[in-house]
Design a protein around this motif. Structure first.
Motif, PDB file in Angstrom:
ATOM      1  N   LEU A   6       0.816  -1.172  -0.066  1.00 51.35           N
ATOM      2  CA  LEU A   6       0.083   0.089   0.058  1.00 51.35           C
ATOM      3  C   LEU A   6       1.044   1.220  -0.114  1.00 51.35           C
ATOM      4  O   LEU A   6       0.756   2.218  -0.749  1.00 51.35           O
ATOM      5  CB  LEU A   6      -0.854  -0.172   1.265  1.00 51.35           C
ATOM      6  N   GLU A   7       1.956   1.336   0.872  1.00 57.49           N
ATOM      7  CA  GLU A   7       2.687   2.388   0.929  1.00 57.49           C
ATOM      8  C   GLU A   7       3.429   2.733  -0.524  1.00 57.49           C
ATOM      9  O   GLU A   7       3.434   3.812  -0.745  1.00 57.49           O
ATOM     10  CB  GLU A   7       3.999   2.312   1.972  1.00 57.49           C
ATOM     11  N   GLU A   8       3.975   1.490  -1.220  1.00 57.72           N
ATOM     12  CA  GLU A   8       4.554   1.773  -2.392  1.00 57.72           C
ATOM     13  C   GLU A   8       3.513   2.303  -3.305  1.00 57.72           C
ATOM     14  O   GLU A   8       3.915   3.119  -4.189  1.00 57.72           O
ATOM     15  CB  GLU A   8       4.999   0.285  -2.858  1.00 57.72           C
ATOM     16  N   GLY A   9       2.364   1.576  -3.324  1.00 57.23           N
ATOM     17  CA  GLY A   9       1.375   2.010  -4.346  1.00 57.23           C
ATOM     18  C   GLY A   9       0.964   3.413  -4.194  1.00 57.23           C
ATOM     19  O   GLY A   9       0.837   4.534  -5.208  1.00 57.23           O
ATOM     20  N   LEU A  10       0.848   4.012  -3.132  1.00 54.14           N
ATOM     21  CA  LEU A  10       0.450   5.304  -2.723  1.00 54.14           C
ATOM     22  C   LEU A  10       1.565   6.233  -3.100  1.00 54.14           C
ATOM     23  O   LEU A  10       1.264   7.436  -3.793  1.00 54.14           O
ATOM     24  CB  LEU A  10       0.424   5.630  -1.149  1.00 54.14           C
ATOM     25  N   ARG A  11       2.825   6.019  -2.812  1.00 56.56           N
ATOM     26  CA  ARG A  11       3.844   6.814  -3.469  1.00 56.56           C
ATOM     27  C   ARG A  11       3.994   7.116  -4.998  1.00 56.56           C
ATOM     28  O   ARG A  11       3.969   7.939  -5.364  1.00 56.56           O
ATOM     29  CB  ARG A  11       5.368   6.185  -2.984  1.00 56.56           C
ATOM     30  N   ALA A  12       3.662   6.028  -5.439  1.00 60.52           N
ATOM     31  CA  ALA A  12       3.938   5.812  -7.010  1.00 60.52           C
ATOM     32  C   ALA A  12       2.618   6.760  -7.455  1.00 60.52           C
ATOM     33  O   ALA A  12       2.873   7.471  -8.373  1.00 60.52           O
ATOM     34  CB  ALA A  12       3.850   4.525  -7.637  1.00 60.52           C
ATOM     35  N   ALA A  13       1.403   6.461  -7.094  1.00 61.12           N
ATOM     36  CA  ALA A  13       0.469   7.062  -7.530  1.00 61.12           C
ATOM     37  C   ALA A  13       0.286   8.601  -7.309  1.00 61.12           C
ATOM     38  O   ALA A  13      -0.100   9.279  -8.284  1.00 61.12           O
ATOM     39  CB  ALA A  13      -0.950   6.560  -6.905  1.00 61.12           C
ATOM     40  N   LEU A  14       0.949   8.956  -6.320  1.00 56.35           N
ATOM     41  CA  LEU A  14       1.487  10.574  -5.884  1.00 56.35           C
ATOM     42  C   LEU A  14       2.077  11.115  -6.946  1.00 56.35           C
ATOM     43  O   LEU A  14       2.130  12.431  -7.502  1.00 56.35           O
ATOM     44  CB  LEU A  14       1.404  10.778  -4.458  1.00 56.35           C
ATOM     45  N   ARG A  15       3.215  10.123  -7.217  1.00 58.18           N
ATOM     46  CA  ARG A  15       4.242  10.934  -8.231  1.00 58.18           C
ATOM     47  C   ARG A  15       3.594  11.115  -9.671  1.00 58.18           C
ATOM     48  O   ARG A  15       3.798  12.253  -9.893  1.00 58.18           O
ATOM     49  CB  ARG A  15       5.464   9.677  -8.177  1.00 58.18           C
ATOM     50  N   ARG A  16       2.842   9.961  -9.865  1.00 58.17           N
ATOM     51  CA  ARG A  16       2.063  10.303 -11.227  1.00 58.17           C
ATOM     52  C   ARG A  16       1.337  11.453 -11.162  1.00 58.17           C
ATOM     53  O   ARG A  16       1.317  12.230 -12.156  1.00 58.17           O
ATOM     54  CB  ARG A  16       1.513   8.945 -11.633  1.00 58.17           C
ATOM     55  N   ALA A  17       0.617  11.535 -10.265  1.00 61.77           N
ATOM     56  CA  ALA A  17      -0.439  12.790  -9.996  1.00 61.77           C
ATOM     57  C   ALA A  17       0.261  13.896 -10.115  1.00 61.77           C
ATOM     58  O   ALA A  17       0.008  14.914 -10.594  1.00 61.77           O
ATOM     59  CB  ALA A  17      -1.340  12.478  -8.773  1.00 61.77           C
TER      60      ALA A  17
END
Length: 498
Positions: free
Chosen positions: A102-113
């Motif tokens: 979850l932490e990895e996914g949140l970081r990646a999604a926020l970087r893309r956003a």
């Protein structure tokens, strides 16, 4: 509130029909609970996070629709204000290394956003209340262009019959005296200043009451150690100003109804429960429908025909009553399940802080539900509510009541009692040792440092003002540094002084 709502006015007959349909929904829900018709193959968690957009000067960037076009991902959606977007995480099992993923996914999604926002001159901020908002950002024109927001706004203002009053007294900053906010708004736009993280947990129907009661017990501790909203409209107010602001920004009650004891739609509740049915029944009994749009389905007839009803009326109504721990009935591919939506926490400061807050909540909640003598049989509901508002107002400086400990600071309560329980609870949920140690370690260090997002923000602004900055410059300077540190990814307890 996620479903489509037509942009229209409502007639008296609409409200009568809707009330009748909600009662049919209650009848169907009672049958389903009695017959055990809910799915619970494994415990799942979910997360939603509301985000702010700022420009290069740290002012609100009122262009969420353009930003969302650039991001172009279904997990990002609009929110109430044009300076807000929302991130919705796919449900996942709680056990194993799910929290690490979850932490990895949140970081990646926020970087893309953030990359998409950058293309149109905006930047994403994870924070409980954007400190650079001004009164002009609470104009009705700042609401996102979407029929459900405009209809909701119209119905709340119509029910209230007068402007919204924002009235709160703050906690002194540095050596100053308490600051006071008193401001009026002619829309629900101030609600857009409340950017939160919502934690979802799927539970079995027979366990729902224990999980909800435990969540209510934990709310004061959660908000005290996780506070991240100390400023609003240039004033230093509560450590978690989002709590009183949300209540006041959506309050359908004029002064006279408040004086009569009419319940607010942003509600802590008033009693421990024995079933999820208690909460939906209270919703129907106490609160008039704001969006009375009945649908064709007869929920009782659907049950008679062997189908799980959608209960659209109950669900839409539930979405206009903002309990801090909200019951959720939902369907996935026609199969019904129940969830608790924990709405206590603000967004931010960092991704690891957010996941740590979630894992502490899930672990401590699970442990409380498995005690031989439930905690809620040892304390009054009023004490839990008092803890909630004390934690929101004073953060780490609050004193909370806890059975067997008396009045205690939140850091001491967590370190001595709740952290060991959270470890125990996460083990019982099957969470891996690596995930458990990582995230509960963050909570431990935060409590030892007595530093959350609110205390860091307050210290940073006080320091900038001592160096000669006025309040607005200090807030902008603090926010710029806050975003830099949040983007670095370290937990807030380790952030250098602003």
């Amino acid at each position: 509130m996620g479903r489509h709502v037509d942009d229209r006015s409502f007639k008296p007959i609409d409200r009568q029909r809707y009330r009748n349909k909600m009662q049919r929904g209650l009848d169907a829900l009672a049958r389903m609970l009695a017959d055990g018709e809910f799915s619970f193959p494994h415990q799942q968690m979910g997360l939603e996070m509301e985000l702010c957009l700022v420009d290069e000067h740290m002012r609100p960037s009122m262009n969420n629709t353009v930003v969302l076009e650039k991001i172009s991902e279904e997990i990002f959606t609009t929110e109430l204000g044009q300076q807000n977007i929302e991130l919705n995480v796919e449900p996942r099992v709680l056990a194993g290394d799910s929290a690490l993923r979850l932490e990895e996914g949140l970081r990646a999604a926020l970087r893309r956003a953030d990359a998409g926002a950058h293309d149109v001159g905006a930047k994403i901020a994870m924070i409980g209340s954007l400190p650079t908002l001004r009164s002009l950002h609470f104009d009705p024109s700042t609401l996102t262009s979407n029929p459900r927001y405009s209809v909701l706004n119209d119905q709340i203002i119509l029910a209230r019959g007068e402007e919204m009053l924002l009235d709160m007294e703050g906690i002194p900053l540095a050596d100053g005296g308490p600051e006071r906010l008193r401001s009026y708004a002619d829309s629900i736009a101030p609600e857009s200043a409340c950017t939160s993280v919502q934690l979802h947990l799927q539970v079995a129907p027979e366990d729902f009451a224990a999980h909800w009661n435990a969540a209510q017990c934990l709310a004061g501790v959660q908000v005290a150690i996780g506070a991240n909203s100390p400023f609003l409209l240039g004033k230093a107010l509560w450590h978690e100003t989002r709590i009183p602001l949300f209540l006041q920004a959506t309050d359908t009650r004029p002064t006279e109804l408040r004086n009569q004891g009419v319940r607010p739609r942003v509600w802590f509740g008033e009693r421990w429960i024995t079933s999820i049915f208690d909460l939906f029944e209270e919703n129907v009994r106490y609160f008039p429908a704001l969006l009375p749009e009945p649908e064709e389905e007869d929920p009782v007839a659907a049950l008679d025909n062997g189908r799980a009803p959608k209960l659209n009326e109950l669900r839409l109504h539930n979405g206009t009553i903002w309990r801090w721990n909200r019951p959720v009935y939902d369907l996935v591919e026609g199969v019904p399940h129940l969830r608790i939506e924990n709405r206590v926490l603000p967004a931010g400061p960092s991704v690891v802080d957010i996941v740590a807050n979630a894992m502490f909540f899930y672990g401590a909640q699970r442990a409380l539900t498995e005690q031989d003598r439930p905690l809620w049989t040892q304390m009054s509901f009023a004490a839990a509510e008092e803890n909630f508002y004390a934690g929101a107002r004073h953060g780490f400086d609050s004193h909370l009541y806890w059975p067997g400990a008396g009045w205690v600071t939140p850091d001491e309560l967590v370190l001595r009692r709740l952290l060991p329980m959270a470890h125990e609870g996460l083990r019982a949920c099957g969470v891996s040792d690596e995930a458990r140690s990582r995230y509960l370690g963050v909570i431990e260090q935060r409590c030892l440092a007595r530093r959350n997002g609110a205390s860091w923000q307050r210290d940073a602004v006080a320091r900038l003002e001592a160096d000669g900055a006025d309040r607005h410059a200090a807030l902008a300077g603090m926010l710029r540094r806050y975003i830099e540190l949040a983007d670095n990814g370290d937990p807030v307890h380790s952030w250098p002084a602003g």
